[in-house]
Write an enzyme that holds these catalytic residues in place. Structure first.
Site, short mmCIF file in Angstrom:
data_model
loop_
_atom_site.label_atom_id
_atom_site.label_comp_id
_atom_site.label_asym_id
_atom_site.label_seq_id
_atom_site.Cartn_x
_atom_site.Cartn_y
_atom_site.Cartn_z
N SER A 151 0.84 -1.18 0.00
CA SER A 151 0.00 0.00 0.00
C SER A 151 0.89 1.25 0.00
O SER A 151 1.67 1.45 -0.92
CB SER A 151 -0.96 -0.03 1.18
OG SER A 151 -1.95 0.95 1.07
N HIS B 167 -7.79 -5.28 -0.70
CA HIS B 167 -6.54 -4.56 -0.44
C HIS B 167 -5.55 -5.42 0.33
O HIS B 167 -4.34 -5.15 0.30
CB HIS B 167 -6.85 -3.28 0.33
CG HIS B 167 -5.69 -2.33 0.38
ND1 HIS B 167 -5.02 -1.92 -0.75
CD2 HIS B 167 -5.06 -1.72 1.43
CE1 HIS B 167 -4.03 -1.08 -0.41
NE2 HIS B 167 -4.04 -0.96 0.91
#
Length: 677
Positions: free
Chosen positions: A532, A649
């Site tokens: 991320s 994610h």
């Protein structure tokens, strides 16, 4: 392993933005298969996957409990239930070591019966009756989820006028058994530019969602708007949170005269507990220093008496982390040089000094659960890089009697290993701490460096069997605490936001060079990994200081910093990275945007890079990873790519996918680093 020659026609780069375009999916699948097939030739890949899967599936783990009324709840995955079981037991059998688990929801059976790829995302249990729950289920692990009402007496989904929400990024809170506060996608104008709800509605049982009454409306420019109902008997209240950006909020409280805004700074965080309001400002406010903790009586503060009693002040080494409550006490978790310290305050006796509770060195202690409505029961977990997690239970009134309930078994051979904390000096003179774990030798060895450096997220010591498999091989694991994280309070984070972002990369490369300077490793033996925002950090490292490391893993990264704000949740991160529409901030973003800094290998050679993402990531657009991997390959740089269809994610939706992805990454790192010794 070298970058495989493409077998599938490469789409035009901008076509990679279309998440589910058949040609793009074929391109991603083909490249992913080639990467995995090449790694399957490595003698350790299959063995690593088996070991990781065994660790994730073993029954010899701690089933962490959450108390709801008289029962303990737990979500559990194992080999027979890869999607998981939501279950409950009684405290007596749990403490006896023979819990009588009652299965509430079998997610595998539910997914099979409904032909859906359900991934568990949690449950909202109504308090204080604890007889109903709103269950979150995601398709493939995305942030967006379906909500369904569940009856905790019958252990069945409610069929008589149930609360049901279609797939969306929703926020819900129980007011009572027949009334919810709900923020969700209600059609045109109901979402922010970041894709989160902009409005709160009051939704009553039996009412069509479209007929729910508007309770509060924000604007499209906000990040998100939500509300929660505090159902503490005698202290019931409804609070609205309007997130103006990632770090600035407005809070409103429902009174007899309607909603009133709490007079706190927009950069402050709040907690309400019974008659108390706790304020955590990012800048000095009402006598409370930035990063400190102040308290006042809620009603008096709302009425205009904004005087706060300061009960915690940060130091250069110690910062506020989290608050937890029992019936009679406040527990404040702090980080002191990135190790946990736990302070206990008696509610209302704010003039008394807090009691410091002892915790192990270089360890992280988390409050797993507490019972603010019931008693002073507290469940704690404690672990370090080399010590498996222990679960403790005690009474906050008599913490000396806390006792171990469970201890996870050792999942790797840590004999001879130790953890040391070092400090690197960044370009502006700031000291940057980092932990190194392993068996220290005179000769340099492969070192895997993990860092994040953003969004006030602290990286703390923790036990990981997967990391242990890397350490067992005589390698080192490094965890770097760069500015941008939450290790040392608001100033540590604010020093690198927006136009100051360059300092994060200076911190990162300073740590890499310090590792080499100490003789722990060498640049060719150093691997870096991040996901991320950490994936962005890793991608920047590839293009900015490639000679500082020998291999790079960039997971679910941001790489296009000129368009990030237009994709999925990207607009919500402008307060962190800056606005590409602002000329000054755009210039800084352009200076490090990894996608725009890729050069031909003839001009500058990059280390081998593994880029991973998930098709179902609805937070960071998979185009970031796709475009970066494609750009590296077009430039002749060594790059491998894996895109998991599910996972959101997190990049993986269940233990099987986690084991597959982690074994791919581990085998890839072993091949690219250990072969250079």
């Amino acid at each position: 392993m070298t970058s495989p020659t493409p077998q599938t026609p490469i789409p035009a780069p901008d076509a990679l933005i279309e998440i589910d375009h058949p040609d793009v999916l074929q391109w991603a699948d083909s490249w992913s298969q080639r990467t995995v097939e090449a790694l399957d030739q490595h003698p350790l890949r299959a063995e690593l996957e088996r070991r990781i899967r065994d660790v994730l599936d073993t029954d010899d783990r701690i089933p962490f409990p959450l108390r709801r009324g008289e029962r303990l709840f737990n979500f559990w995955r194992d080999a027979e239930h890869p999607r998981g079981l939501w279950r409950a037991t009684d405290p007596a059998s749990y403490l006896a070591g023979t819990p009588s688990w009652e299965t509430l929801i079998d997610v595998d059976a539910l997914a099979e019966s409904e032909d859906e790829n359900w991934v568990w995302k949690g449950a909202h249990v109504i308090s204080p009756s604890y007889d109903r729950a709103l269950i979150r289920l995601s398709r493939g692990g995305a942030d967006a989820s379906v909500l369904r009402e569940f009856d905790l007496h019958t252990n069945e989904f409610v069929t008589d006028h149930p609360f049901l929400l279609d797939e969306a990024k929703s926020d819900v809170s129980w007011i009572d058994r027949d009334t919810l506060l709900v923020s969700t996608d209600m059609g045109e104008g109901s979402l922010t530019d970041s894709g989160y709800p902009a409005r709160v509605y009051t939704w009553r049982r039996g009412q069509q969602l479209a007929d729910a009454e508007l309770f509060f409306a924000g604007t499209r420019a906000d990040v998100a708007v939500g509300a929660w109902s505090d159902n503490t008997p005698g202290w019931e209240r409804i609070i609205v949170q309007r997130a103006l950006d990632f770090y600035r909020n407005q809070y409103f409280v429902l009174t007899d005269d309607g909603l009133r805004q709490l007079p706190v700074p927009e950069d402050a965080q709040i907690h309400a507990h019974r008659e108390w309001l706790f304020v955590m400002p990012r800048e000095d406010f009402a006598g409370v220093p930035a990063g400190g903790l102040g308290v006042a009586r809620f009603a008096e503060f709302l009425a205009g008496d904004t005087e706060l009693a300061t009960i915690f002040e940060p130091t250069n080494s110690c910062s506020l982390d989290r608050l937890h409550f029992t019936r009679d006490f406040l527990l404040v978790a702090t980080l002191d040089n990135v190790a946990t310290k736990l302070l206990r305050f008696r509610l209302g006796a704010w003039g008394e000094p807090p009691l410091a509770l002892p915790v192990p060195e270089h360890s992280t202690v988390h409050v797993v659960d507490s019972s603010p409505l019931r008693d002073n029961e507290v469940w704690l977990s404690a672990s370090s890089f080399t010590q498996p997690t222990a679960l403790l239970l005690g009474d906050a009134a008599t913490p000396a009697t806390w006792q171990p309930v469970r201890r996870a078994p050792a999942q790797f051979d840590a004999a001879g290993m130790e953890t040391r904390q070092y400090w690197a000096t960044s370009e502006d003179g700031t000291k940057i701490p980092y932990f190194v774990t392993g068996r220290f030798t005179a000769a340099p060895v492969p070192a895997l460096v993990y860092a994040y450096g953003g969004f006030e997220v602290p990286l703390v010591p923790a036990y990981s069997a997967i990391r242990g498999m890397w350490l067992e091989r005589g390698n080192l694991y490094v965890q770097a605490n760069l500015r941008g994280g939450g290790e040392f309070g608001p100033a540590w984070h604010q020093a690198v936001v927006k136009t100051q972002r360059e300092k994060v990369f200076q911190d990162h490369v300073a740590v890499l060079r310090d590792i080499a300077a100490r003789g722990l490793s060498t640049p060719r033996l150093i691997g870096i990994r991040g996901g991320s925002n950490g994936g962005l950090l890793s991608a920047v490292a590839v293009t900015r200081y490639p000679s500082a490391m020998g291999a790079v893993v960039s997971q679910v990264p941001l790489t296009d910093m000129l368009r990030y704000h237009t994709w999925l949740a990207g607009a919500s991160w402008i307060a962190e990275y800056g606005d590409p529409e602002d000329p000054k901030e755009r210039a800084v973003l352009e200076s490090y945007s990894p996608l725009h800094r890729v050069v031909d290998r003839g001009e500058r050679a990059y280390p081998p890079t593994l880029v991973t993402t998930s098709t179902r990531d609805d937070r960071v657009h998979p185009a970031h990873a796709r475009l970066f991997a494609d750009a590296l390959q077009r430039a002749g740089q060594p790059v491998d790519y894996v895109e998991n269809i599910e996972g959101g994610h997190a990049g993986a939706a269940d233990n099987e996918q986690v084991a597959r992805m982690e074994s791919i990454i581990a085998a890839w790192l072993i091949e690219h680093l250990e072969s250079k010794k």
